[in-house]
Write a protein that holds these residues in place. Structure first.
Motif, PDB file in Angstrom:
ATOM      1  N   PHE A  16       1.306  -0.951  -0.020  1.00 25.14           N
ATOM      2  CA  PHE A  16      -0.182  -1.044   0.089  1.00 25.14           C
ATOM      3  C   PHE A  16       1.051   1.221   0.229  1.00 25.14           C
ATOM      4  O   PHE A  16       0.611   2.276  -0.981  1.00 25.14           O
ATOM      5  N   ALA A  17       2.179   1.308   1.027  1.00 23.75           N
ATOM      6  CA  ALA A  17       3.159   2.302   1.193  1.00 23.75           C
ATOM      7  C   ALA A  17       3.238   2.174  -0.682  1.00 23.75           C
ATOM      8  O   ALA A  17       3.946   4.159  -0.984  1.00 23.75           O
ATOM      9  N   ILE A  18       3.992   1.990  -1.594  1.00 30.05           N
ATOM     10  CA  ILE A  18       4.280   1.726  -2.649  1.00 30.05           C
ATOM     11  C   ILE A  18       3.370   2.198  -3.728  1.00 30.05           C
ATOM     12  O   ILE A  18       3.114   3.315  -4.383  1.00 30.05           O
ATOM     13  N   LEU A  19       1.873   1.941  -3.572  1.00 36.07           N
ATOM     14  CA  LEU A  19       1.125   2.713  -4.261  1.00 36.07           C
ATOM     15  C   LEU A  19       0.376   3.507  -4.570  1.00 36.07           C
ATOM     16  O   LEU A  19       0.651   4.573  -5.007  1.00 36.07           O
ATOM     17  N   PHE A  20       0.344   4.399  -3.136  1.00 36.60           N
ATOM     18  CA  PHE A  20       0.394   5.240  -2.608  1.00 36.60           C
ATOM     19  C   PHE A  20       1.408   6.277  -2.596  1.00 36.60           C
ATOM     20  O   PHE A  20       1.242   7.516  -3.599  1.00 36.60           O
ATOM     21  N   ILE A  21       2.253   5.854  -2.779  1.00 30.98           N
ATOM     22  CA  ILE A  21       3.869   6.865  -3.495  1.00 30.98           C
ATOM     23  C   ILE A  21       3.827   6.759  -5.181  1.00 30.98           C
ATOM     24  O   ILE A  21       4.239   7.943  -5.506  1.00 30.98           O
ATOM     25  N   SER A  22       3.197   6.022  -5.472  1.00 31.84           N
ATOM     26  CA  SER A  22       3.065   5.866  -6.759  1.00 31.84           C
ATOM     27  C   SER A  22       2.159   7.158  -7.564  1.00 31.84           C
ATOM     28  O   SER A  22       2.099   8.150  -8.520  1.00 31.84           O
ATOM     29  N   LEU A  23       0.960   7.159  -6.591  1.00 29.74           N
ATOM     30  CA  LEU A  23      -0.151   8.227  -6.779  1.00 29.74           C
ATOM     31  C   LEU A  23       0.667   9.307  -6.725  1.00 29.74           C
ATOM     32  O   LEU A  23      -0.367  10.426  -7.766  1.00 29.74           O
ATOM     33  N   VAL A  25       2.731  10.385  -6.574  1.00 30.49           N
ATOM     34  CA  VAL A  25       4.614  11.023  -7.890  1.00 30.49           C
ATOM     35  C   VAL A  25       3.522  10.988  -9.352  1.00 30.49           C
ATOM     36  O   VAL A  25       3.413  12.191 -10.101  1.00 30.49           O
ATOM     37  N   ASP A  26       2.618  10.708  -9.499  1.00 32.18           N
ATOM     38  CA  ASP A  26       1.721  10.275 -11.081  1.00 32.18           C
ATOM     39  C   ASP A  26       0.623  11.930 -10.152  1.00 32.18           C
ATOM     40  O   ASP A  26       0.785  12.356 -11.362  1.00 32.18           O
ATOM     41  N   ALA A  27       0.390  12.266  -9.362  1.00 31.18           N
ATOM     42  CA  ALA A  27      -0.335  13.355  -9.152  1.00 31.18           C
ATOM     43  C   ALA A  27       0.268  15.126  -9.216  1.00 31.18           C
ATOM     44  O   ALA A  27       0.146  15.389  -9.344  1.00 31.18           O
ATOM     45  N   VAL A  28       1.305  14.887  -8.248  1.00 26.10           N
ATOM     46  CA  VAL A  28       2.827  15.724  -8.392  1.00 26.10           C
ATOM     47  C   VAL A  28       2.815  15.723 -10.129  1.00 26.10           C
ATOM     48  O   VAL A  28       3.241  17.228 -10.279  1.00 26.10           O
ATOM     49  N   SER A  40      -1.890  11.601  -0.576  1.00 29.18           N
ATOM     50  CA  SER A  40      -1.319  10.353  -1.245  1.00 29.18           C
ATOM     51  C   SER A  40       0.295   9.908   0.394  1.00 29.18           C
ATOM     52  O   SER A  40       0.302   9.081   0.401  1.00 29.18           O
ATOM     53  N   VAL A  41       0.707  10.796  -0.386  1.00 28.94           N
ATOM     54  CA  VAL A  41       1.899  11.411   0.850  1.00 28.94           C
ATOM     55  C   VAL A  41       2.120  10.680   2.198  1.00 28.94           C
ATOM     56  O   VAL A  41       2.695  10.084   3.214  1.00 28.94           O
ATOM     57  N   LEU A  42       0.866  11.595   2.548  1.00 27.07           N
ATOM     58  CA  LEU A  42       0.547  11.151   4.581  1.00 27.07           C
ATOM     59  C   LEU A  42       0.230   9.625   4.638  1.00 27.07           C
ATOM     60  O   LEU A  42       0.780   8.872   5.514  1.00 27.07           O
ATOM     61  N   PHE A  43      -0.955   9.296   3.592  1.00 22.70           N
ATOM     62  CA  PHE A  43      -1.137   7.630   3.578  1.00 22.70           C
ATOM     63  C   PHE A  43       0.149   6.734   3.153  1.00 22.70           C
ATOM     64  O   PHE A  43       0.180   5.706   4.201  1.00 22.70           O
TER      65      PHE A  43
END
Length: 68
Positions: A16-23, A25-28, A40-43
């Motif tokens: 889940f951490a990897i998923l939220f990091i990828s989200l 990065v995509d959002a930024v 996403s970074v907080l999660f």
């Protein structure tokens, strides 16, 4: 809860951490540091911290079982 279940939960936390990091990065990349990226970074941070703590607990339990 068995040791196997605890280890599975640790792996799920890191996934889940990897998923939220990828989200994040995509959002930024698309919209900059907006609300979705920050959330996403907080999660992701929360999942990494919980995963590390659970892994430490797993190691302590495993060591105490191995000593007996």
């Amino acid at each position: 809860m068995t040791l196997k279940n605890l280890l599975i939960q640790v792996i799920i936390r890191f996934v889940f951490a990897i998923l939220f990091i990828s989200l994040a990065v995509d959002a930024v990349n698309t919209a900059g540091w907006g609300f979705m990226a920050i959330i996403s970074v907080l999660f992701a941070t929360s999942d990494v911290v919980k995963g590390v703590r659970m892994f430490n607990a797993y190691l302590k339990i495993k060591d105490s079982i191995d000593k007996n």
